[in-house]
Design a protein around this motif. Structure first.
Motif, PDB file in Angstrom:
ATOM      1  N   ASP A 120      54.414  18.857  63.289  1.00  0.00           N
ATOM      2  CA  ASP A 120      53.470  19.383  63.706  1.00  0.00           C
ATOM      3  C   ASP A 120      52.908  20.732  63.538  1.00  0.00           C
ATOM      4  OD1 ASP A 120      52.600  16.964  63.679  1.00  0.00           O
ATOM      5  OD2 ASP A 120      52.974  16.934  66.094  1.00  0.00           O
ATOM      6  N   ARG A 123      51.939  23.190  60.177  1.00  0.00           N
ATOM      7  CA  ARG A 123      49.850  23.888  59.583  1.00  0.00           C
ATOM      8  C   ARG A 123      49.743  25.223  60.770  1.00  0.00           C
ATOM      9  NH1 ARG A 123      46.699  19.150  63.106  1.00  0.00           N
ATOM     10  NH2 ARG A 123      48.186  18.299  63.142  1.00  0.00           N
ATOM     11  N   GLU A 124      48.501  25.274  60.196  1.00  0.00           N
ATOM     12  CA  GLU A 124      48.297  26.815  60.615  1.00  0.00           C
ATOM     13  C   GLU A 124      47.731  26.529  62.029  1.00  0.00           C
ATOM     14  OE1 GLU A 124      47.009  30.680  59.029  1.00  0.00           O
ATOM     15  OE2 GLU A 124      48.333  29.160  58.438  1.00  0.00           O
TER      16      GLU A 124
END
Length: 213
Positions: A120, A123-124
Motif C-alpha cells: 500500500d 500510494r500518495e
C-alpha cells in the motif's frame, strides 16, 4: 566514518532544548500521544524481533534511553500501523535513531488506513519528510495540521535510511491533541435507541408546527 561532523552536541542536549522551548515537563506533556495508542493492536512490519516496534513509543523523559529500540529485518524499511483509542490532531513528529547510517532518512505518513502493508505504500502519502540524523531526539517535523486533524489510525513508513542494510529507531514522538472517540458513539447509540419509539409522534407533530405563511 561516523566520527565526522556533529560530535559537538554530546552531553549538551539540555542547552539545545532550551532555545525557544518551554520547560521539559511541558514538552513532555505535548508529546504525550503515545499514551493514546492502542498498543495491543499496534503493528510494525519488517521488525527483526516481534513486539520491538511498540517499545519506541515511550515517555518523553525516556527518549534518549538505548535499551529499547526496533531494528528492521530483511532491508531498511519499517512500517508502523498505529491505532489510537480516539481521535488525534497530529501536529508534529520526532524520530530518533543511532548517529550512523542506520538512522531513518525518509518517512511517509498515511492516515486512517488500518492494516496497511508495504504493497500500500505506493500510494500518495498525506505528507513525507526527509530526515536529519537526530540521536538526541531534538528535531521536530511539523505536520500539515489540516491533513491530520481527525486521525484514528496513523501509518509511518520509513522508506530509507542513510545507507545501512538495516534501520534502527530508538524513539518516535508524536505531538498533538487528543479527543475521546466513545462519547460520539454513545451519543449516536442513545439517539437511535430513543428515536425509534418516538418516530410516529414526531411525524404527526411536524405538519402542525410547520408555519409556512
Amino acid at each position: 566514518m561516523s566520527g565526522h561532523g556533529h560530535g559537538h552536541g554530546h552531553g549538551h542536549g539540555h542547552s539545545c532544548g532550551s532555545e525557544g522551548q518551554h520547560e521539559p515537563a511541558e514538552r513532555g506533556l505535548e508529546f504525550g500521544l503515545y499514551q493514546r495508542i492502542d498498543l495491543e493492536k499496534l503493528q510494525c512490519l519488517n521488525e527483526s524481533r516481534d513486539g520491538d516496534g511498540r517499545q519506541v513509543f515511550k515517555p518523553w523523559d525516556q527518549r534518549n534511553l538505548r535499551d529499547k529500540y526496533v531494528e528492521s529485518d530483511v532491508d531498511e524499511e519499517l512500517l508502523f500501523n498505529i491505532p489510537f483509542t480516539g481521535s488525534v490532531k497530529l501536529k508534529g513528529i520526532i524520530i530518533s535513531g543511532e548517529n550512523d547510517d542506520s538512522h531513518p532518512a525518509e518517512i511517509r505518513l498515511y492516515k486512517n488506513i488500518p492494516q496497511m502493508s508495504f504493497d500500500d505504500t505506493g500510494r500518495e502519502p498525506e505528507q513525507a519528510f526527509r530526515l536529519n540524523r537526530d540521536p538526541l531526539a531534538e528535531l521536530e517535523y511539523p505536520t500539515k495540521i489540516a491533513r491530520f486533524s481527525s486521525v484514528h489510525h496513523l501509518s509511518i513508513h520509513i522508506s530509507k535510511n542513510f545507507g545501512d542494510e538495516n534501520t534502527r529507531v530508538y524513539y518516535i514522538g508524536l505531538r498533538g491533541e487528543y479527543s475521546e472517540a466513545h462519547r460520539h458513539e454513545v451519543t449516536i447509540c442513545n439517539y437511535e435507541a430513543a428515536a425509534n419509539p418516538a418516530d410516529h409522534k414526531v411525524e404527526s407533530i411536524i405538519p402542525q408546527t410547520n408555519f409556512i405563511s
